[in-house]
Write an enzyme that holds these catalytic residues in place. Structure first.
Site, mmCIF file in Angstrom:
data_model
loop_
_atom_site.group_PDB
_atom_site.id
_atom_site.type_symbol
_atom_site.label_atom_id
_atom_site.label_comp_id
_atom_site.label_asym_id
_atom_site.label_seq_id
_atom_site.Cartn_x
_atom_site.Cartn_y
_atom_site.Cartn_z
ATOM 1 N N LYS A 130 -8.845 8.539 0.420
ATOM 2 C CA LYS A 130 -9.233 9.797 0.852
ATOM 3 C C LYS A 130 -8.550 10.234 1.987
ATOM 4 O O LYS A 130 -7.934 11.667 2.195
ATOM 5 C CB LYS A 130 -10.594 9.613 1.072
ATOM 6 C CG LYS A 130 -11.309 11.232 1.401
ATOM 7 C CD LYS A 130 -11.546 11.729 0.082
ATOM 8 C CE LYS A 130 -12.504 12.914 0.167
ATOM 9 N NZ LYS A 130 -12.919 13.649 -1.014
ATOM 10 N N GLY B 101 -13.077 -13.332 -1.986
ATOM 11 C CA GLY B 101 -13.812 -13.068 -3.223
ATOM 12 C C GLY B 101 -15.106 -13.825 -3.168
ATOM 13 O O GLY B 101 -15.406 -14.953 -2.469
ATOM 14 N N ASP C 283 -10.045 16.959 -2.813
ATOM 15 C CA ASP C 283 -9.261 16.140 -4.008
ATOM 16 C C ASP C 283 -8.470 17.326 -4.731
ATOM 17 O O ASP C 283 -7.384 17.241 -5.152
ATOM 18 C CB ASP C 283 -10.169 15.368 -4.639
ATOM 19 C CG ASP C 283 -10.852 14.345 -3.487
ATOM 20 O OD1 ASP C 283 -10.406 14.253 -2.567
ATOM 21 O OD2 ASP C 283 -11.856 13.670 -3.952
ATOM 22 N N CYS D 121 -9.694 -16.103 2.816
ATOM 23 C CA CYS D 121 -10.880 -16.971 2.729
ATOM 24 C C CYS D 121 -10.676 -17.361 1.209
ATOM 25 O O CYS D 121 -9.972 -18.307 1.029
ATOM 26 C CB CYS D 121 -11.778 -15.780 2.852
ATOM 27 S SG CYS D 121 -13.436 -16.608 2.589
ATOM 28 N N TYR D 122 -11.259 -16.797 0.074
ATOM 29 C CA TYR D 122 -11.205 -17.506 -1.269
ATOM 30 C C TYR D 122 -9.573 -17.604 -1.502
ATOM 31 O O TYR D 122 -9.245 -18.486 -2.197
ATOM 32 C CB TYR D 122 -12.046 -16.596 -2.196
ATOM 33 C CG TYR D 122 -11.617 -17.245 -3.741
ATOM 34 C CD1 TYR D 122 -12.437 -17.878 -4.099
ATOM 35 C CD2 TYR D 122 -10.576 -16.645 -4.646
ATOM 36 C CE1 TYR D 122 -12.285 -18.637 -5.522
ATOM 37 C CE2 TYR D 122 -10.386 -17.130 -5.742
ATOM 38 C CZ TYR D 122 -11.194 -18.092 -6.251
ATOM 39 O OH TYR D 122 -11.065 -18.593 -7.300
ATOM 40 N N GLU E 256 -9.103 -8.188 7.941
ATOM 41 C CA GLU E 256 -9.040 -6.804 7.772
ATOM 42 C C GLU E 256 -10.241 -6.087 8.202
ATOM 43 O O GLU E 256 -10.397 -4.972 8.317
ATOM 44 C CB GLU E 256 -9.018 -6.651 6.207
ATOM 45 C CG GLU E 256 -10.266 -7.148 5.441
ATOM 46 C CD GLU E 256 -10.218 -8.725 5.163
ATOM 47 O OE1 GLU E 256 -9.643 -9.407 5.731
ATOM 48 O OE2 GLU E 256 -10.971 -9.013 3.962
ATOM 49 N N HIS F 217 -11.842 -13.065 8.140
ATOM 50 C CA HIS F 217 -11.299 -11.768 7.604
ATOM 51 C C HIS F 217 -10.451 -10.849 8.515
ATOM 52 O O HIS F 217 -11.338 -10.546 9.520
ATOM 53 C CB HIS F 217 -12.473 -10.923 6.956
ATOM 54 C CG HIS F 217 -12.892 -11.508 5.576
ATOM 55 N ND1 HIS F 217 -12.510 -11.303 4.370
ATOM 56 C CD2 HIS F 217 -14.178 -12.494 5.582
ATOM 57 C CE1 HIS F 217 -13.222 -12.160 3.488
ATOM 58 N NE2 HIS F 217 -14.116 -13.046 4.007
#
Ligand code: XMP
Length: 539
Positions: free
Chosen positions: A395, A51, A253, A78-79, A197, A195
């Site tokens: 998506k 964050g 969608d 991280c945060y 990710e 990170h």
């Protein structure tokens, strides 16, 4: 289930993607939930996101520290790691050197770490060592299992760790950050300063995988087949023998959402497709073929081309075009819906990112920017209950689900197309003649893009009709005709976009074909504007 606690990181959805790629279900929830709420969610593991805040700022986001005592594994990123450290009695401070970007991560042998960790960092190292030796199973719990001892990671932080809480050891360092990864193996608590990710972190995906399966003992149960079965059963249960109304746009969608509802309740789903005359070449016919002929769905095709074109006559201002089209759409949709007796529900193709963005306490400007594109107000006005069967999906999952349900590839991989359609790709007033020129040029362009194998790769590719004429020569004759702009962009979410470097030969072919085959066009130009400062559409 993995619970991702949202501390406001721009990468939250990426963390969720990484978890779901491993066929494990996860949910992103805002920080600040009570301990009872977290217990009720019954997660197998918790990931605390990064964050933008600093842990010692006033009102920095937090969550009940009781989560660390639930016996549920926690991974702080991280945060999220700073929060865990502070909550458990450690200390975070501003670093001497900020670290942003690439760094080389050096993995430590965990037992060497315990005996070498300085007292200032871990004053209970002997205790920790004993704790670690308790079971062999615990010893094998490492997020770095199966990895080289050194590789690239991606850092983005200002604060860093000064003191670790009891039981924690340092498991990896970088040149500037001694405490780049930590673990309290006994309590299954892990922290990463970098990170995992983001793609730039080598082995990041594997670290998340190790956390899911070795640490949290998750089972692979999240796939589109099991999702579809569950969703169909839920829709049946919720709707019973009532009817559902749904507007189809032709996009992925709404088509997939409608198909899922159709599988659950069959002919009690009534879809409405409004032909506003602003569609691309063969768009309505393709939709009709995919959904009605192939899948036997119940769809009313409402021809309102004249109504829309009459209303748009002489309208040149982009926002007026949008407003007029939005207003007419609601009017037509309501009138059509009123013809369907006994409808209690309105189906919608809302996706997970829309839900997270509107829910997140720290969600940046994204939600605001997107809202002006939505045709708002339908459900409240119509007094119908909402059915949004895709609201847990991203998506790419919606695309997989579409394939699973039997939707054809063309529909599943369709590029986004704006609600106001070709009206905002015709600069100036919209007329039958100008629509027809744009439709033909656009169809040729898309045909060539598809043939070159670029359709799926590009976020959007389309033609724009400009409000100017220019001089040309064709054969022996002087021409004075319209100009078409080619727009092709790469993007991940339409918030930013870069113009696509289409091969020159392809551009030449598109230009030749448009000028030769579309009556009324004698010039083609290529748009090389990125977003920002430009937008993807021209109006
Ligand atoms: P811009 O042009 O703002 O577009 O960069 C970002 C994305 O949104 C689409 N778009 C719209 N979609 N109604 C819609 O449903 C609209 O009025 C609208 N305007 C832009 C655009 O195609 C791109 O994908």
């Amino acid at each position: 289930m993995i619970l991702i606690v949202d501390f406001g990181s721009q990468f939250n959805q990426l963390i969720a993607r990484r978890v779901r790629e491993n066929e494990v279900y996860c949910q992103i929830e805002p920080a600040g939930h009570s301990l009872d709420k977290i217990k009720a969610l019954n997660p197998d593991g918790i990931i605390l996101s990064g964050g933008p805040a600093s842990i010692y700022e006033e009102n920095s986001p937090s969550i009940d520290p009781g989560i660390f005592k639930l016996g549920i594994p926690v991974l702080g990123i991280c945060y999220g790691m700073h929060f865990m450290i502070q909550a458990l009695g450690g200390k975070i401070a501003r670093p001497v050197k900020r670290e942003y970007g690439f760094a080389t991560l050096k993995i430590k042998n965990i037992f060497e770490t315990i005996s070498n960790t300085p007292e200032s960092i871990n004053n209970t190292s002997q205790k920790t060592k004993n704790a670690h030796e308790e079971t062999n199973e615990q010893n094998s719990l490492s997020l770095f299992k199966g990895m080289d001892s050194s590789f690239q990671c991606w850092m983005s932080h200002g604060d860093s760790t000064e003191n670790l809480p009891d039981n924690f050891v340092v498991t990896a360092s970088t040149e500037n950050t001694e405490i780049a990864a930590i673990a309290d193996v006994k309590n299954r608590l892990f922290g990463l300063q970098f990170h995992p990710e983001v793609e730039h972190t080598i082995n990041g995906t594997a670290m998340i995988k190790n956390f899911l399966f070795d640490v949290c003992h998750c089972k692979k149960s999240w796939n589109m087949e099991s999702f579809a079965n569950g969703a169909i059963a839920q829709i049946k249960e919720a709707v019973q023998d009532k009817k559902v109304i749904m507007g189809l746009s032709g996009g992925v969608d709404s088509s997939v959402a409608a198909l899922l509802i159709h599988k659950a309740i069959g002919k009690n789903l009534h879809c409405i497709f409004v032909d506003n005359g602003l569609l691309r070449k063969n768009e309505k016919e393709n939709l009709e073929k995919s959904l009605t002929a192939n899948l036997d769905m119940n769809i009313s095709f409402v021809d309102k081309r004249k109504k829309f074109l009459d209303a748009l006559k002489d309208v040149t201002d982009p926002e007026k075009k949008r407003k007029e089209i939005g207003r007419l759409f609601i009017e037509v949709f309501e009138a059509e819906a009123a013809k369907i007796e006994g409808a209690d529900f309105l189906g919608q193709g809302t996706l997970y990112p829309d839900i997270i963005e509107s829910k997140s306490a720290f969600g940046g400007p994204t939600s605001i920017i997107k809202s002006h594109h939505n045709v708002g107000g339908l459900p409240e006005k119509m007094n119908l209950k909402l059915i949004e069967p895709l609201q847990l999906l991203f998506k790419d999952e919606v695309r997989k689900l579409g394939i699973e349900l039997g939707l054809n590839e063309d529909m599943v991989w369709r590029q986004p197309f704006p609600g106001p359609g070709l009206a905002i790709r015709i600069m100036g007033a919209v007329s039958e003649k100008r629509l027809s020129i744009l439709r033909e040029a656009d169809a040729l362009l898309l045909e060539e893009i598809r043939q070159a194998g670029l359709y799926r790769e590009l976020w959007q590719s389309f033609a724009v009709l400009l409000p100017i004429k220019s001089v040309g020569v064709m054969g022996d004759k002087r021409t004075y005709d319209s100009c078409i702009a080619i727009r092709a962009v790469n993007s991940k979410d339409a918030m930013t976009a870069d113009w696509a470097r289409l091969p020159h030969d392809l551009l030449a072919k598109i230009s030749n074909r448009i000028i030769n085959e579309v009556d009324g066009v004698n010039r083609v130009v290529f748009d090389i504007t990125s977003k920002p400062p430009g937008t993807i559409e021209w109006e």
